[in-house]
Design an enzyme around this catalytic site. Structure first.
Site, PDB file in Angstrom:
ATOM      1  N   LYS A 116       0.814  -1.201   0.000  1.00  0.00           N
ATOM      2  CA  LYS A 116       0.000   0.000   0.000  1.00  0.00           C
ATOM      3  C   LYS A 116       0.855   1.262   0.000  1.00  0.00           C
ATOM      4  CE  LYS A 116      -3.678  -2.290   2.562  1.00  0.00           C
ATOM      5  NZ  LYS A 116      -4.792  -2.554   1.670  1.00  0.00           N
ATOM      6  N   GLU A 200      -2.781   7.227   7.736  1.00  0.00           N
ATOM      7  CA  GLU A 200      -3.379   8.270   6.900  1.00  0.00           C
ATOM      8  C   GLU A 200      -4.644   8.780   7.549  1.00  0.00           C
ATOM      9  OE1 GLU A 200      -3.804   6.053   3.231  1.00  0.00           O
ATOM     10  OE2 GLU A 200      -5.773   5.306   3.801  1.00  0.00           O
ATOM     11  N   GLU A 275      -8.792   1.097  -6.603  1.00  0.00           N
ATOM     12  CA  GLU A 275      -9.797   1.350  -5.567  1.00  0.00           C
ATOM     13  C   GLU A 275      -9.657   2.772  -5.017  1.00  0.00           C
ATOM     14  OE1 GLU A 275     -10.639  -3.037  -3.734  1.00  0.00           O
ATOM     15  OE2 GLU A 275      -9.255  -1.784  -2.599  1.00  0.00           O
ATOM     16  N   GLU A 288      -5.793   1.637  -3.209  1.00  0.00           N
ATOM     17  CA  GLU A 288      -4.809   0.659  -3.657  1.00  0.00           C
ATOM     18  C   GLU A 288      -5.218   0.154  -5.025  1.00  0.00           C
ATOM     19  OE1 GLU A 288      -4.654  -3.021  -1.540  1.00  0.00           O
ATOM     20  OE2 GLU A 288      -6.811  -3.186  -1.379  1.00  0.00           O
ATOM     21  N   ASN A 290      -5.583  -3.358  -7.226  1.00  0.00           N
ATOM     22  CA  ASN A 290      -5.562  -4.810  -7.203  1.00  0.00           C
ATOM     23  C   ASN A 290      -5.202  -5.305  -8.598  1.00  0.00           C
ATOM     24  OD1 ASN A 290      -6.219  -5.080  -4.484  1.00  0.00           O
ATOM     25  ND2 ASN A 290      -8.378  -4.789  -4.934  1.00  0.00           N
ATOM     26  N   PHE A 348     -22.071 -13.436  12.894  1.00  0.00           N
ATOM     27  CA  PHE A 348     -21.411 -13.828  11.644  1.00  0.00           C
ATOM     28  C   PHE A 348     -20.306 -14.856  11.865  1.00  0.00           C
ATOM     29  CE2 PHE A 348     -23.465  -9.821  11.009  1.00  0.00           C
ATOM     30  CZ  PHE A 348     -24.103 -10.003   9.799  1.00  0.00           C
TER      31      PHE A 348
END
Ligand code: ADP
Length: 666
Positions: A116, A200, A275, A288, A290, A348
């Site tokens: 990144k 960031e 992205e 980033e 991909n 979940f």
């Protein structure tokens, strides 16, 4: 074109690649681990090569085993899918040395976008807008605090080598920085073997919007518009759509141009995704890139009409892009739901086991609706704990967003899946929400809308009435099976009266004599016409009540049914009216008090216990850290109490609901 390719992956994406290869007349080779001997991808491919034991490190991640499988099968090229080795430059390089084509970008592009922090600097140099923050690595918690102060809170602490939402924490104050830094660093070290951290600015009310790019080896590069993937749970995408309900043509064009600029800056070839995170004022920032096919690529395919796997194959074969930017048109709306093997009612919790029933909705493609189900399983298949728990991707397309969502809801209603817990009820209830329908999305959507987790959806009054009526009809059918047809037996005007109780609410119905069709009369004198009833043994009931079609899962229970519909899971009792009168007086069973215990929320391993027996803990204090599915979960005290007993130590592997410690009041 290649005559034979190997797919270095498993599950739905391996099946997806095989489909296109087959259509193009290309032979396919699957690879499989011990756990996947009966995998759908193995059944679908022309040939299959066994590559090792179930853990990915001994099979799907083992470069030499994939290379050997290529040699043994004579495959000329490898499609890596997503995950596993798809973004591993050493793998692409190794294939190059062997003279095998990698169906993906050049090694250098993978490397450049691989972490990144480097990718962020390259993006900034290429004129792409990046999230304000510190462009270097952060050594320790003290430095993290200094940098965070300079950037201004809130900040995002991120692992440079991170992925899949792991190794990432928000800190909103000096106090939170140290813990967030440590957690991200240790998660990154254990998940990626790389503990480099950067910081960031945290973008408030963020939306995740990404641009699909496609580039050939001659330097031509286009973008195929965006996908909005803001519906995420713990930074993992759940629902994706194309286009985004938020972008205007100007922003889309700017984001597209920046994505193409970045791709060109790294001499990108093949399909890739840039992205961005977008704030409420439509400012967008690079996150980033991909360097592979994304999970959610089908929504782009459905709005552009392209087959991205076919384009990747052609590009790898040295062909020129078949479109210019101006040829790309976005048509209609597509939306995808990821169906995961996880139990939404239990926080979940990942679920594994055999798919006792797997009956996806029928695929279709008309001018008004497309239903596509990308999957890697079949009825009777095993969901193993070794790999990603995604079972299927259900995707719909329609001319506009509302219709695409309606289509997806209806398709989810018809998806019968039993044997493993799954998130269909959860996704179905998101699609029903007013806020989702209005397109007011953010990556915090799920956290905002389900602050207490998911306990099932509450249907509206009209739906409850329809479900109650269906239960009444089904019970009546059952009682009278073989004896009575409504309207056929007695001359009396009303042949029966029944009450239905759902969640303490009551509906009274009378069943009038009504010829061939089945009509119920509500106590308000409203007639309900019910077409098609429940069939004993059927897992899904398609019924039409006053012209509205409902697909309901119905299971018989004592004096009634368990009914599942669009995220609601209800018990409907069907009784005689005088029994219903008495039921009001039945005492309710109180749930047991669990607040004296710290319960392990998922199966996992204890990383740390932060308190000692006898210690008084304050509300919010960290009690223990449990790692599950490579995520560290911090468990905190809900209120002030004394720790009366510790039942676990660091290193213990615990089952869900295991009692980690007990408390007493102070
Ligand atoms: P990963 O590689 O793990 O998927 P990303 O950098 O793509 O990590 O981020 C994943 C998600 O985390 C994003 O979709 C977004 O929701 C959130 N996120 C990442 N960075 C920020 C940020 N600076 N501010 C707010 N949210 C962020």
């Amino acid at each position: 074109m290649f005559s034979k390719i190997l797919i270095a992956n498993r599950g739905e994406i391996a099946c997806r690649v095989i489909k296109t290869a087959r259509r193009m007349g290309i032979g396919t080779v699957a690879v499989y681990s011990d756990a996947d001997r009966d995998g759908l991808h193995v059944r679908m491919a022309d040939e299959a090569v066994h590559i090792g034991a179930a853990p990915a490190s001994q099979s799907y991640l083992d470069i030499e085993k994939i290379v050997a499988a290529c040699r043994a099968s004579g495959a000329q090229a490898v499609h890596p899918g997503y995950g596993f080795l798809s973004e591993n430059p050493a793998f692409a390089e190794r294939l190059r040395q062997e003279g095998i084509y990698f169906i993906g970008p050049p090694v250098k592009a993978i490397e450049a976008m691989g972490d990144k922090i480097t990718s962020k600097s390259i993006a900034a140099e290429a004129g792409v807008s990046t999230v304000p923050g510190h462009m270097g690595l952060v050594a320790n918690a003290a430095e993290a605090r200094r940098i965070a102060g300079a950037i201004g809170y809130p900040v995002m602490i991120k692992a440079s080598g991170g992925g899949g939402g792991k190794g990432m924490r928000i800190a909103r104050s000096d106090g939170e920085v140290a813990e967030a830094f440590e957690r991200s660093q240790s998660e990154a070290a254990s998940s990626f073997g790389d503990d480099r951290i950067f910081i960031e600015k945290y973008i408030e009310e963020p939306r995740h919007i990404e641009i699909q790019v496609l580039a050939d080896a001659m330097g031509n590069c286009i973008h195929l518009g965006e996908r909005e993937c803001s519906i995420q749970r713990r930074n993992q995408k759940v629902i994706e759509e194309a286009p985004s309900p938020f972008l205007d043509p100007g922003t889309r064009a700017e984001m597209g141009a920046q994505a193409v600029a970045l791709a060109k800056a790294v001499n990108y070839v093949s399909a890739g995704t840039v992205e961005f995170i977008v704030d409420k004022d439509r400012n967008f920032y690079f996150l980033e890139m991909n360097t592979r096919l994304q999970v959610e690529h089908p929504v782009t395919e459905l709005v552009t009409g392209l087959d991205l796997v076919e384009e990747m194959l052609r590009i790898a074969n040295g062909e020129k892009l078949r479109w210019r930017q101006e040829d790309v048109a976005l048509n209609g709306w597509a939306i995808e739901a990821r169906i995961y093997a996880e139990d939404p009612y239990r926080n979940f919790l990942p679920s594994t086991g055999r798919l006792k029933r797997y009956r996806p909705p029928a695929e279709e493609a008309s001018a008004h609706l497309v239903v596509r189900n990308d999957t890697g399983v079949y009825e009777g298949a095993e969901i193993s704990p070794y790999y990603d728990p995604m079972i299927a991707k259900l995707v719909t397309w329609a001319p506009d967003r509302a219709e695409a969502i309606d289509g997806l809801s209806a398709a989810l209603d018809q998806f019968v899946l039993e044997g493993v817990g799954n998130n269909i009820p959860f996704v179905a209830s998101v699609l029903e929400q007013e806020r989702f329908r209005a397109g007011r999305l953010s990556t915090n959507y799920i956290a905002d809308e389900f602050p207490e987790g998911f306990a099932g959806a509450a249907p509206d009054d009209e739906t409850l009435l329809a479900l109650a009526a269906l239960a009444c009809r089904a019970a009546f059918q059952l009682e009278t099976r073989g004896f009575v047809e409504p309207g056929a037996v007695t001359n009396a005007h009303v042949i029966a009266e029944r009450s239905v109780i759902i969640d303490g609410r009551r509906w009274d119905f009378s069943i009038p004599k009504s010829g061939d069709s089945f009509v119920l009369m509500t106590d308000k004198g409203q007639p309900l016409l019910i077409e098609d009833g429940w069939q004993p043994g059927a897992s899904l009931t398609a019924t039409e009540i006053d012209g509205r079609t409902l697909y309901v899962r119905m299971d018989r229970i004592t004096s009634g049914f368990r009914m599942r519909y669009r995220g609601a899971d209800l018990v409907a009792k069907v009784v005689l009216p005088h029994v219903a009168d008495l039921m009001v007086h039945m005492p309710e069973k109180a749930p047991p008090d669990l607040s004296r215990f710290l319960i392990c929320p998922m199966p996992g391993q204890v990383v740390r216990i932060d308190v000692a027996e006898g210690e008084v803990v304050e509300e919010g204090q960290t009690l223990a850290v449990v790692e599950a599915m490579k995520m560290e979960n911090v468990l905190r005290a809900e209120r002030r109490a004394r720790v009366s007993q510790l039942n676990a130590v660091a290193g213990d592997v615990l089952a869900v609901d295991a009692v980690i410690m007990e408390f007493e009041a102070v």
